[in-house]
Design an enzyme around this catalytic site. Structure first.
Site, short mmCIF file in Angstrom:
data_model
loop_
_atom_site.label_atom_id
_atom_site.label_comp_id
_atom_site.label_asym_id
_atom_site.label_seq_id
_atom_site.Cartn_x
_atom_site.Cartn_y
_atom_site.Cartn_z
N GLU B 58 0.82 -1.23 0.00
CA GLU B 58 0.00 0.00 0.00
C GLU B 58 0.84 1.26 0.00
OE1 GLU B 58 -0.66 -2.72 1.67
OE2 GLU B 58 -2.68 -3.24 1.04
N HIS B 127 -9.97 -6.88 8.80
CA HIS B 127 -10.62 -6.45 7.55
C HIS B 127 -11.95 -5.75 7.81
CE1 HIS B 127 -8.29 -10.11 6.82
NE2 HIS B 127 -8.03 -9.63 5.61
#
Lengths: 444, 324, 80
Positions: B58, B127
């Site tokens: 990321e 998540h």
């Protein structure tokens, strides 16, 4: 949604009769519109609305008598503001797919759910509370009885006790437990919060308690005149109890003013003639511009000066009674215009067609008893104002001009001031300003 | 009727078609079509240069997006979930958010970053969290939370058009919802909150996935005679204070619903705004309905219990209105 | 115009200014200000009403000649 309530048209008004509706359900109203007439102890008063919106419901019928603060109508301000401003009512789609409906549905009685299923069906035999809660309650010296638990089946939790502990302590300091909104409402309606019953959590006073506050005055007097006298009695008693009055007096030579007035009246049509009272009224208003501490209202323990000058005019009613409606912005416009507004205000005061804003907005009062020949007046301040001007008759008096005694028309003016707000020196300066203004009537 | 995911895809298509500076990148967004199938078919349509699969890093691909934006492109970056976006937080906070300020206004960073947020799919504690308040804390970036199909489309267009970094948080339970989509209408400003349902007794203030639960709660409350107004915040930074205060000034009671943990949440911020600026309008304490302060549980019933649900919203609203 | 007609018009103008006095007996020779509790503004409005109804303009210096109802009727009758 906004609520249109029975207004308090004076500090001592407790009830009012909704005499006439000027609007119907579905009408669009704008701030300042007259939407109803209310009969009070002071007569029939036109009442303005303070919101813009659509009348959704009329809750009180014509002729019904209700306490101050009672909701009379509901005004839908939402649909109007939605149409006018940005946060529009945007329809949101219904969650359609199976995955989403699963997230929004309540796991009602899923086995093993730790969610509270509500407390209504549990038969309580004494409050439900854990040992830790009971010990903490003992430490705080509070009773568990009457505490509404937020836990499962109404179980009292430690969190619930935190609130109660605070309540107990705050009660000791005699602080009134009241929501900020309710406190504001009560202040606006002139209600004493220490006398209101609270039905909210922990006995808190909420807006609904303020709304339903019942009038607790003495029994209803018989005639309107009697009721009005009772209102005056209450206001004047309060003024005498609460306001430390001081008085200063001055004799003012009205020769120039009256000569100018005679000349002016002779040169205009009969419909544009002025009375001397309008000169005094204007001069008082102009003098106040420089002496703002007299043009104020007493609110919550301090004087709040008003930028605008709204002189209240004491109007006695033939057959008894007294009202002091405001002539708004008394310091502005021509004298002819002020004369017209004064004539209109006085005749409406006498026919009982005053507007609510005229009843409540005066920033000082002018009372004149000279017409009946009295030489001077010692007036009492009309709360929440902080000053009052009283005028006696204009009488021919010996007056010394340039070392010579000459007859002059002289008026005795008295200023009554609130010593919490101003002092005699200020009052004296105001009166000399008034004197100077009346010597140059052409400038009024 | 269009689904939320199709609305995002339609916006992506429009942007890729109409502006050659726009390109789209992220993990699995190309060949696989996106973890939530948002970008299905876009690589075939626009090619590998403009719809790019990135390595699982990321920091790198968000940083590359920031660089491309500085260089004059209009990148749209997808991060799989907000939990993963923490790896790129340095790029966001120390580069994207400060570049305009530190260059004395010479550089702007017109990047749009989309990511999924929220729980409810049993994908556990790495998540499922709602960390959009971390982003809303940072001056220099803007944060949006589309709750409707229309907003999912419109807000992406607005984000790409905006000269500053804009972060869009899409609640993962919303991708499947369906609703009307009008691609021709002039959209309302994305920076303003919306009243999704007018009411007069209590304001339910929510955003993203919680808006739908608030609406369901409002329906339940109506059966009890409680009229609830539902405010959709839409923009989390800047917050539309006027609409929030306006609503509470009408209802005098507020319940703030936020799927983040309560401590330091956007619900806290909204509550503080009400205390600071609408204190004298409040007739009851402000209530917050937030996620229980635990890592998101995997077990279904525990996850459901942790996240704000309709019954908790109803109970909070009821307490606010009737006391107790 | 007869004195009776003028009387009726003056009375109508007076009750327009002060409706409260409609039922009262007005003594012809009593001072109106004292008798009916009229102030200078009421008198002015009465004078304006008379002007409108009959076209007679009463200057301020003549206010003393309309102090009683009887005086007012003869003052107006001489000028109408």
């Amino acid at each position: 949604m906004a609520e249109f309530v029975m207004p308090s048209l004076g500090a001592d008004m407790t009830t009012g009769v909704l005499a006439t509706w000027r609007v119907a359900v579905g009408d669009h109203v704008s701030q300042g519109d007259i939407i109803a007439e209310v009969e009070t102890d002071k007569g029939l008063i036109e009442v303005e609305v303070f919101e813009t919106g659509v009348v959704e419901r009329l809750l009180v019928e014509e002729g019904e008598k209700v306490p101050v603060g009672t909701v009379l109508a509901e005004i839908d301000t939402v649909s109007v503001s939605a149409a006018e401003s940005v946060p529009a009512t945007v329809p949101v789609s219904e969650p359609a797919s199976a995955t989403v409906s699963a997230t929004v549905s309540v796991p009602a009685s899923a086995p093993g759910s730790i969610l509270s299923a509500g407390s209504s069906e549990v038969d309580l035999d004494g409050p439900l509370a854990s040992p830790a809660v009971r010990r903490r309650a003992h430490e705080l010296d509070v009773s568990l009885q009457g505490i509404r638990g937020s836990g499962q089946h109404g179980r009292i939790t430690l969190d619930d006790l935190v609130g109660v502990g605070r309540r107990a302590r705050s009660g000791a300091s005699e602080r009134v437990r009241i929501s900020p909104y309710a406190r504001r409402m009560a202040a606006e309606r002139g209600l004493d919060i220490s006398k209101l019953p609270g039905t909210g959590p922990g006995g808190a006073i909420q807006a609904s308690d303020v709304r339903s506050a019942k009038a607790s005055g003495p029994s209803e007097p018989a005639s309107p005149a009697e009721r009005m006298q009772r209102v005056i009695a209450a206001a004047m008693t309060r003024a005498n109890d609460e306001i430390p009055h001081y008085y200063v007096e001055q004799s003012i030579d009205m020769g120039n003013a009256l000569a100018w007035l005679r000349k002016s009246n002779a040169s205009v049509s009969v419909n544009e003639r002025l009375v001397s009272g309008v000169l005094v009224l204007r001069a008082v208003a102009l003098a106040l511009r420089k002496h703002k501490s007299l043009n104020a209202t007493w609110q919550g323990g301090q004087a709040v000066p008003s930028e605008e000058v709204h002189v209240g005019l004491a109007v006695s009613l033939r057959g008894g009674g007294l009202v002091a409606p405001a002539l708004r912005n008394t310091d502005e416009g021509s004298l002819t215009d002020l004369m017209a507004r004064m004539t209109d205000l006085v005749s409406r005061a006498r026919s009982g067609a005053l507007r609510s804003s005229e009843i409540t907005s005066a920033t000082i009062t002018l009372t004149s008893l000279g017409e009946r020949g009295v030489e001077s007046v010692t007036p009492i301040i009309f709360p929440p104002q902080v000053a009052i001007v009283g005028c006696g008759a204009t009488l021919e008096r010996p007056w010394v001009v340039d070392g010579q005694v000459v007859p002059r028309p002289v008026m005795r003016v008295t200023l009554g001031g609130d010593h919490r707000v101003s002092n005699g020196h200020r009052g004296a300066r105001f009166l000399s300003a008034l004197d100077r203004l009346l010597q140059e009537p052409e400038k009024l | 009727m269009t689904s939320y995911r199709d609305a995002v895809r339609t916006a992506l298509q429009t942007l890729l078609r109409e502006d050659p500076r726009v390109f789209f990148m992220g993990e699995d967004v190309g060949r696989y079509g996106g973890p939530y199938a948002v970008s299905k078919g876009l690589q075939e349509e626009f090619g590998e240069d403009r719809v790019r699969d990135t390595p699982l890093c990321e920091s790198t691909f968000v940083g590359a997006g920031i660089g491309a934006a500085l260089g004059g492109m209009r990148p749209i970056v997808e991060v799989m979930t907000v939990n993963f976006s923490l790896l790129a937080l340095d790029q966001v906070v120390n580069n994207a958010a400060v570049m305009r300020h530190m260059s004395g206004g010479q550089f702007e960073v017109p990047i749009a970053v989309r990511m999924a947020t929220g729980g409810g799919k049993q994908i556990a504690a790495q998540h499922s969290h709602s960390l959009e308040n971390w982003y809303a804390h940072v001056p220099g970036i803007k944060v949006l939370a589309p709750a409707t199909v229309q907003d999912a489309h419109d807000m992406l267009l607005a984000a790409v058009e905006d000269p500053d970094p804009v972060f869009i948080f899409e609640h993962q339970m919303l991708y499947g919802i369906e609703g009307p989509l009008d691609t021709k209408a002039t959209p309302p400003s994305p920076w303003k909150a919306a009243i999704r349902r007018p009411g007069k007794d209590v304001s339910l203030i929510a955003y993203g996935g919680s808006v739908h639960k608030a609406l369901t709660a409002a329906e339940d409350l109506e059966k009890e005679g409680v009229s609830a107004e539902v405010v959709d915040l839409r923009s989390l930074r800047p917050l539309d204070r006027d609409t929030i205060i306006g609503s509470v000034s009408r209802t005098h009671r507020a319940v703030v619903i936020d799927e983040a943990w309560k401590t330091g949440s956007l619900a806290s911020e909204v509550s503080a705004i009400l205390a600071e600026e609408a204190f004298y309008e409040l007739d009851a304490p402000v209530a917050r309905v937030c996620t229980i302060e635990v890592p998101m549980p995997y077990a279904k019933h525990l996850e459901e219990a942790a996240i704000p649900q309709v019954d908790r919203i109803v109970a909070a609203a009821r307490r606010s209105v009737v006391g107790g | 115009m007869t004195s009776e007609e003028i009387r009726a018009i003056l009375l109508k103008c007076l009750t327009d200014v002060a409706p409260e006095i409609a039922d009262e007996e007005i003594e012809d020779d009593a001072d109106l200000r004292d008798e009916l509790d009229l102030d200078s503004m009421d008198i002015l409005r009465w004078v304006q009403g008379i002007h409108k109804a009959l076209g007679v303009e009463i200057p301020e210096e003549d206010y003393g000649r309309i102090a009683s109802f009887e005086d007012a009727v003869s003052y107006v009758a001489a000028r109408v």
